[in-house]
Design an enzyme around this catalytic site. Structure first.
Site, short mmCIF file in Angstrom:
data_model
loop_
_atom_site.label_atom_id
_atom_site.label_comp_id
_atom_site.label_asym_id
_atom_site.label_seq_id
_atom_site.Cartn_x
_atom_site.Cartn_y
_atom_site.Cartn_z
CB SER A 152 -32.41 -22.61 47.06
OG SER A 152 -33.21 -22.49 45.92
CB CYS A 173 -24.23 -14.87 48.01
SG CYS A 173 -25.72 -14.85 47.04
N GLY A 187 -23.19 -20.97 47.47
CA GLY A 187 -22.24 -20.88 46.35
C GLY A 187 -21.11 -19.95 46.75
CG ASN A 224 -23.37 -14.08 44.03
OD1 ASN A 224 -23.06 -13.21 43.22
ND2 ASN A 224 -24.59 -14.55 44.14
N PRO A 225 -21.36 -16.61 42.81
CG PRO A 225 -21.52 -18.91 43.26
CD PRO A 225 -21.67 -17.56 43.90
CB CYS A 226 -25.38 -16.01 39.55
SG CYS A 226 -25.63 -17.80 39.70
CD GLU A 266 -26.77 -13.22 42.10
OE1 GLU A 266 -26.00 -13.41 41.13
OE2 GLU A 266 -27.25 -14.15 42.76
N PRO A 272 -30.75 -14.44 39.96
CG PRO A 272 -29.14 -16.07 39.46
CD PRO A 272 -29.42 -14.94 40.37
CB THR A 273 -35.32 -16.09 40.80
OG1 THR A 273 -35.74 -15.78 39.48
CG2 THR A 273 -35.09 -14.80 41.57
N GLY A 274 -33.23 -18.94 39.59
CA GLY A 274 -33.36 -20.14 38.76
C GLY A 274 -34.38 -21.13 39.28
CB THR A 275 -34.61 -23.28 42.23
OG1 THR A 275 -33.24 -23.42 41.96
CG2 THR A 275 -35.26 -24.62 42.32
O1 CDP Z 1 -33.48 -19.74 42.77
P1 CDP Z 1 -32.42 -20.03 43.78
O2 CDP Z 1 -32.64 -19.41 45.11
O3 CDP Z 1 -32.17 -21.51 43.92
O4 CDP Z 1 -31.01 -19.47 43.25
P2 CDP Z 1 -30.62 -18.35 42.17
O5 CDP Z 1 -31.38 -17.09 42.41
O6 CDP Z 1 -30.70 -18.93 40.80
O7 CDP Z 1 -29.11 -18.08 42.52
C1 CDP Z 1 -28.76 -17.22 43.58
C2 CDP Z 1 -27.41 -17.57 44.11
O8 CDP Z 1 -27.48 -18.86 44.72
C3 CDP Z 1 -26.32 -17.72 43.08
O9 CDP Z 1 -25.75 -16.54 42.66
C4 CDP Z 1 -25.34 -18.56 43.87
O10 CDP Z 1 -24.64 -17.76 44.79
C5 CDP Z 1 -26.25 -19.53 44.59
N1 CDP Z 1 -26.45 -20.79 43.84
C6 CDP Z 1 -25.61 -21.85 44.10
O11 CDP Z 1 -24.74 -21.74 44.94
N2 CDP Z 1 -25.74 -23.04 43.41
C7 CDP Z 1 -26.68 -23.18 42.46
N3 CDP Z 1 -26.77 -24.35 41.80
C8 CDP Z 1 -27.54 -22.10 42.16
C9 CDP Z 1 -27.40 -20.92 42.88
#
Ligand code: CDP
Length: 589
Positions: free
Chosen positions: A83, A99, A127, A280-282, A284, A437-440
């Site tokens: 992101s 990260c 993060g 980092n926070p998640c 990985e 995780p690729t949440g977003t």
């Molecule tokens: O999908 P996106 O690129 O938004 O993030 P993600 O793959 O879900 O998360 C990857 C890393 O982004 C996490 O391990 C964090 O280091 C960072 N992150 C963050 O700082 N704050 C968030 N709300 C989500 C992710």
């Protein structure tokens, strides 16, 4: 920036993605109005990352052709960078990494430096992970004042509160990882820190487990607690009792997780630069103090080829391997350029990052690909394919990094890294693969996240500010249509239940393929994590989902299996053990 070509094909964007993009990713003017659309965003990212190419004379790419190739691979949803790259590339802020890890030293100055640096990183969309293991334990003497120390958990609260006040890049609240070694004298307080729901809500907590501790658990022995300030033993605990407490807390709320520190350091490519103490926070991305890493993910489901048949090897059926290979080479070049393009909030971070040039290429859309191939997630075939794909990404990713090293030189610390002694030729990047995780990102690409199974075939997604978005998995919908079972009432029923396992009217083979997180036995979650980990330099973001009825023994068994299967850490979540879940079916928990 390069001029935007007039003939760019705009990406096809699903409504959820458009919502997320306009809320968080499009650049805005001072009145909050979007000043770009998706084409503009992806061109901004592609062209600014490709512009870095100009300084490498040996490059086979002209920057404008490369920009075009980057644009196409993102807008075809084959690859997306993390992101912060999407948000900040080509902007004044220019901080592109997700990260970071910061050290927390045992003095008031160093602790508050870390709070300040974390705030700066959060502001830029990154993060932060911290190890609190160097802090002297609670109630130890403080030399300069004659007072007593507050201990790691107390300081953790300051970091949590500071985070609360700062939105990442003005769009989301900061995410943190807090780690304490299992042999720190305050470990019991740390393990209980999230007992009350809402406490330390801006932190994931993980206990740093050592091999010595695991052996003590196995042999039911005591182990020593060590005061990090003096290096002296300060008490002993029974290892099995501590492990049981860990299991108990994870059973109650999912927190804390565990990471296997010795294993992470066994795979540290640059031990001459010190030990890795945190991720980092998640979880990985293990990193050295002051190190940052940018991630990117291949969308595996975009490489599915319907009806494709490779006569020489039937196992290749359905996957465009050549397409994956081409995209890997481009993606590694992209991520390496991001290391150059990124501006960091601290000079010290910039130096550390450019010494090792770590990147983290991973995958998303894995569960979708399995649906497309009609392979059940919880099957030996899926595990075999997971290894095959990740092995492919690992070897091709490494080849791409070797190619970049030939064009641009290896990462500066290559000579003192583990690679020369292993006979691995010069690499441009100290690590190449990570599964995020690729949440977003997965919302943008419209695919399943990371290597996770689908949470539900049809569900409401809680996103920002309590909004809910309804989604039906497209491959499930297609499969239903194929057998003439598609109907609105059926879909509503599925949304209610999350799973189709109890729907006897649906054919057995459909139910076998379209499994969701809660249908999958915890051991299969873990096996999948381990399969991907075997071919990943860094770590794998994965949650092992357990049903609400899971016992503490079940969690104990999963932790033990994670240890034996070579995982770098493990996170469990027992359904319904937190009142707010990120993803929920509409059925009450
Ligand atoms: O999908 P996106 O690129 O938004 O993030 P993600 O793959 O879900 O998360 C990857 C890393 O982004 C996490 O391990 C964090 O280091 C960072 N992150 C963050 O700082 N704050 C968030 N709300 C989500 C992710």
């Amino acid at each position: 920036m390069m001029n935007m070509p007039l003939n760019l094909t705009p990406p096809v964007i699903n409504p959820n993605a458009e919502k997320v993009l306009s809320k968080r990713y499009y650049r805005k003017d001072e009145n909050g109005q979007c000043v770009e659309d998706a084409t503009g965003l992806f061109w901004r990212v592609a062209s600014s990352v490709a512009a870095e190419e100009a300084k490498y004379e040996q490059s086979p790419w002209k920057p404008d052709a490369l920009a075009r190739a980057f644009y196409d691979m993102m807008t075809d949803w084959r690859f997306l960078p993390n992101s912060p790259t999407l948000m900040n590339a080509g902007s004044e802020l220019g901080q592109l990494s997700a990260c970071f890890v910061l050290p927390v030293g045992d003095s008031i100055e160093e602790i508050f430096d870390a709070v300040k640096f974390a705030a700066m990183i959060h502001k830029s969309g990154g993060g932060t992970g911290f190890s609190f293991s160097r802090l002297r334990p609670k109630n130890s003497r403080v030399g300069t004042t004659g007072g007593v120390a507050s201990g790691p958990v107390s300081f953790l609260r300051i970091f949590n509160t500071a985070t609360e006040q700062i939105k990442q890049g003005g769009t989301r609240r900061g995410a943190n990882m807090g780690i304490l070694r299992i042999d720190h004298p305050d470990i019991l307080e740390f393990i209980r820190a999230k007992e009350q729901e809402g406490e330390f809500n801006n932190f994931n907590l993980s206990v740093g487990i050592t091999e010595a501790f695991m052996q003590a658990v196995e042999q039911d022995r005591d182990y020593a607690l060590v005061n990090p300030a003096s290096g002296k033993e300060q008490g002993r605990l029974n290892a099995r009792e501590v492990f049981n407490l860990l299991v108990d807390k994870a059973w109650q709320s999912g927190d804390p997780g565990i990471i296997f520190l010795d294993r992470i350091n066994r795979d540290n490519p640059t031990p001459a630069q010190g030990e890795i103490e945190s991720t980092n926070p998640c979880g990985e991305q293990p990193l050295l103090p002051y190190e940052a890493c940018n991630l990117g993910s291949l969308n595996l489901s975009s490489f599915f080829v319907p009806g494709h048949l490779d006569e020489t090897n039937p196992a290749d059926r359905g996957i465009d391997w050549a397409g994956i290979e081409r995209t890997i080479a481009l993606a590694v070049r992209f991520l390496d350029n991001v290391v150059d393009a990124s501006q960091f909030p601290l000079e010290r971070i910039a130096e550390q990052v450019r010494r090792n040039r770590k990147i983290g290429l991973g995958v998303m859309g894995w569960a979708d690909l399995l649906y497309q191939l009609r392979i059940p997630y919880d099957s030996a075939d899926a595990i075999t394919l997971a290894e095959r794909i990740m092995d492919f990404i690992e070897t091709r990713g490494r080849a791409a990094s070797i190619q970049l090293a030939a064009e641009r030189g290896p990462f500066p610390a290559y000579e003192t890294s583990v690679y020369p002694t292993k006979g691995i030729p010069p690499l441009r990047n100290a690590t190449i693969t990570t599964i995020a995780p690729t949440g977003t990102l997965s919302i943008l690409a419209g695919c399943s996240s990371g290597v996770e199974p689908l949470f539900a075939l049809s569900f409401a997604r809680n996103v920002m500010d309590g909004e809910r978005l309804m989604e039906v998995n497209p491959h499930f919908e297609e499969a239903l249509r194929e057998i003439d079972c598609y109907s609105q009432p059926l879909l509503e029923g599925v949304a209610e239940l999350g799973s189709i396992q109890s729907l006897d009217q649906l054919p057995e083979d459909l139910r076998r393929v379209f499994v969701t997180a809660m249908d999958i036995a915890p051991e299969w979650h873990l096996r999948m994590q381990a399969a991907f980990q075997r071919h990943t330099d860094n770590a794998v973001s994965k949650t092992v989902n357990l049903p609400n009825s899971a016992t503490r023994d079940d969690i104990f068994a999963i932790y033990w299996m994670a240890y034996e299967e070579g995982c770098k850490g493990v996170t469990v979540y027992r359904d319904g053990s937190k009142s707010t879940q990120v993803l929920t079916t509409s059925a009450p928990a």
